[in-house]
Design an enzyme around this catalytic site. Structure first.
Site, PDB file in Angstrom:
ATOM      1  CG  HIS A  77      -1.743  -9.926  11.365  1.00 32.76           C
ATOM      2  ND1 HIS A  77      -2.344 -11.163  11.492  1.00 32.76           N
ATOM      3  CD2 HIS A  77      -2.709  -9.011  11.648  1.00 32.76           C
ATOM      4  CE1 HIS A  77      -3.611 -11.004  11.838  1.00 32.76           C
ATOM      5  NE2 HIS A  77      -3.857  -9.715  11.933  1.00 32.76           N
ATOM      6  CG  HIS A 259      -5.802  -8.678  16.657  1.00 31.61           C
ATOM      7  ND1 HIS A 259      -4.662  -9.369  16.304  1.00 31.61           N
ATOM      8  CD2 HIS A 259      -6.514  -8.534  15.512  1.00 31.61           C
ATOM      9  CE1 HIS A 259      -4.692  -9.642  15.010  1.00 31.61           C
ATOM     10  NE2 HIS A 259      -5.811  -9.149  14.499  1.00 31.61           N
ATOM     11  CG  ASP A 263      -5.959  -5.695  12.803  1.00 36.28           C
ATOM     12  OD1 ASP A 263      -4.990  -6.420  12.525  1.00 36.28           O
ATOM     13  OD2 ASP A 263      -7.105  -6.144  13.046  1.00 36.28           O
ATOM     14  CG  HIS A 286      -8.794  -4.632   8.331  1.00 38.34           C
ATOM     15  ND1 HIS A 286      -7.540  -4.429   8.869  1.00 38.34           N
ATOM     16  CD2 HIS A 286      -9.183  -5.870   8.749  1.00 38.34           C
ATOM     17  CE1 HIS A 286      -7.182  -5.498   9.558  1.00 38.34           C
ATOM     18  NE2 HIS A 286      -8.157  -6.383   9.503  1.00 38.34           N
ATOM     19  CG  HIS A 364      11.872  30.662 -23.981  1.00 39.64           C
ATOM     20  ND1 HIS A 364      11.291  30.785 -22.752  1.00 39.64           N
ATOM     21  CD2 HIS A 364      11.283  29.584 -24.565  1.00 39.64           C
ATOM     22  CE1 HIS A 364      10.400  29.832 -22.578  1.00 39.64           C
ATOM     23  NE2 HIS A 364      10.370  29.077 -23.663  1.00 39.64           N
TER      24      HIS A 364
END
Length: 464
Positions: A77, A259, A263, A286, A364
């Site tokens: 929230h 709601h 979420d 969720h 190298h």
């Protein structure tokens, strides 16, 4: 668009839904590229848990995070409010393991953020622009989240609870500017059969009928009603004609779907980057929300890694080799930056032409010359040195000394004839001369090297 934080701190107080404990929560302004993070000020060392899908450990009755044994419950929230108010960088201080539940929505968090207001910061907002359809489906439940290209961040939720009292509901958010009015006040809800189980297991100590809508989806016995009255400290409870326990009034007929949308917004914040695309969530929850956030986070990370910045090297540089030598103490053959292309308070871009005349090619792999990886890191560090030395008025009197390097990765060989581009940006603000930065090196439109570097500038006399 620029990143945003809040103008000043703001405090909210309430109780935690699961613990029933009193909670004080503080929103604190945070620097650029900070994102969202929770700080447990009630624990030793005040540990911080970043709002990252990587730390999701449990999704029963909320999205719960854990890092090194430190937990944050029901994070969604608060995160939804921050996303909905288009704020990018905030530290959330808590003296308990969960934010206050308030009325079960994001309304009070939004109002608090609105009171202190937001301000722009000196850095551009990163955004994940959706170019292809991305989906995640839970075969066991039939839940599915999909994101498709769109001009703005949009979310549609379609929920089917399989009960007569709720049935099928939909909700849509076409623009984040509508979040406050359309979504923020939608409260959490529970079915009676879930509530009975939660109460029996002591999992909802802070719940009352002011912060959760209770849908009665089964016959309710006199014994169960008495338990609920005791749990909620109510003399008399009843079931209203719309199937809701007690006399709580719905804000909207589809408040449950709204709601669920709230979420989704909060859970997808755990992907760590703003999103430009349309999310279509069928039966979201969720678990699937956070699984989708993890999938998005991996895609976003890969895109960032493979995104090659483009610069016009035909344009006059911001700093040429003479200006660089005025600032850096290094000299050939160990000066590994030829030009500075960009420089701001938070980032620097440098360039080096790699030629066969480089002295390191003599020994190298002389038969197959390759620029040593450690020198690539040194070149990135010298570029970052320009950034940190630009913060002092007399850079010629300072040295930049390595403190540590992390997550060093070499992706491609660097050969004679390559043009290296170095991009270094601050991970955190420079404090006490200590610079922590993320560095990348590119050549031939490919990422060749990356590392997290930390260095400190010290006055020359301090090094003697």
């Amino acid at each position: 668009m620029k990143q945003r934080t809040i103008n000043k701190e703001v405090i909210l107080k309430g109780v935690g839904l699961h613990t029933g404990a009193n909670v004080t929560m503080k929103f604190v302004p945070a620097p650029v590229n900070h994102g969202y993070a929770f700080k447990r000020v009630d624990l030793e060392g005040e540990p911080i848990i970043e709002a990252d899908a990587e730390y999701v450990v449990n999704t029963q009755r909320g999205t719960n995070l854990e890092k090194r044994g430190v937990k944050i419950q029901t994070s969604e929230h608060v995160l939804a409010a921050l996303v909905g108010m288009e704020i990018d960088n905030v530290l959330i201080e808590l003296d308990a393991p969960e934010p206050p539940i308030m009325d079960g929505s994001a309304k009070y968090f939004v109002e608090a953020l609105e009171i202190v207001g937001a301000k722009e910061q000196d850095a551009e907002r990163e955004e994940f622009v959706v170019k292809d359809v991305i989906s995640y489906k839970d075969e066991a439940t039939g839940s599915e989240l999909t994101i498709i290209p769109a001009e703005t961040y949009q979310v549609t939720t379609m929920v089917d609870f399989g009960t007569k009292v709720l049935g099928t509901q939909n909700a849509t958010l076409d623009n984040l500017s509508d979040f406050k009015e359309e979504i923020a006040s939608a409260r959490t809800f529970s079915f009676l059969h879930e509530l009975e189980m939660l109460l029996e297991n002591g999992l909802i100590k802070g719940g009352d009928l002011n912060n959760a809508i209770v849908y009665v989806d089964k016959e309710i016995s006199a014994g169960t009603m008495k338990k609920l009255e005791d749990a909620f400290d109510k003399k008399k409870l009843s079931v209203k004609p719309n199937g809701i326990l007690d006399n709580l009034t719905l804000h909207q007929p589809n408040e449950a779907a709204r709601h669920k949308l709230l979420d989704v917004v909060g859970d997808l914040a755990l992907a760590g980057t703003r999103i430009r695309g349309k999310v279509i969530a069928n039966k979201p929850g969720h678990y699937i929300n956070t699984q989708f956030a993890k999938k998005l986070a991996k895609i976003i990370k890969a895109e960032k890694r493979n995104k090659i910045p483009q610069y016009d090297l035909t344009q006059p540089p911001l700093m040429d080799i003479h200006q660089i030598m005025d600032m850096l103490p290094h000299r050939p053959p160990f000066l590994l930056v030829d030009r500075i292309i960009e420089l701001s308070k938070t980032h620097v871009v440098g360039m080096k032409n790699v030629t066969m005349n480089e002295p390191f090619f003599i020994g190298h792999f002389p038969g197959a010359p390759v620029m040593p990886g450690v020198l690539q890191v040194e070149a990135m560090a010298q570029t970052g040195g320009i950034l940190v030395l630009s913060t002092v008025p007399d850079p010629e009197n300072y040295l930049t000394l390595f403190m540590k390097m992390d997550n060093v990765k070499f992706k491609q060989k660097v050969l004679p004839g390559d043009t290296l581009i170095f991009h270094c940006s601050l991970i955190s603000p420079i404090r006490r001369g200590i610079c922590h930065m993320q560095a990348y090196a590119y050549a031939n439109n490919k990422l060749v090297c990356e590392a997290e570097l930390m260095a400190q500038i010290v006055k020359v006399k301090e090094t003697k």
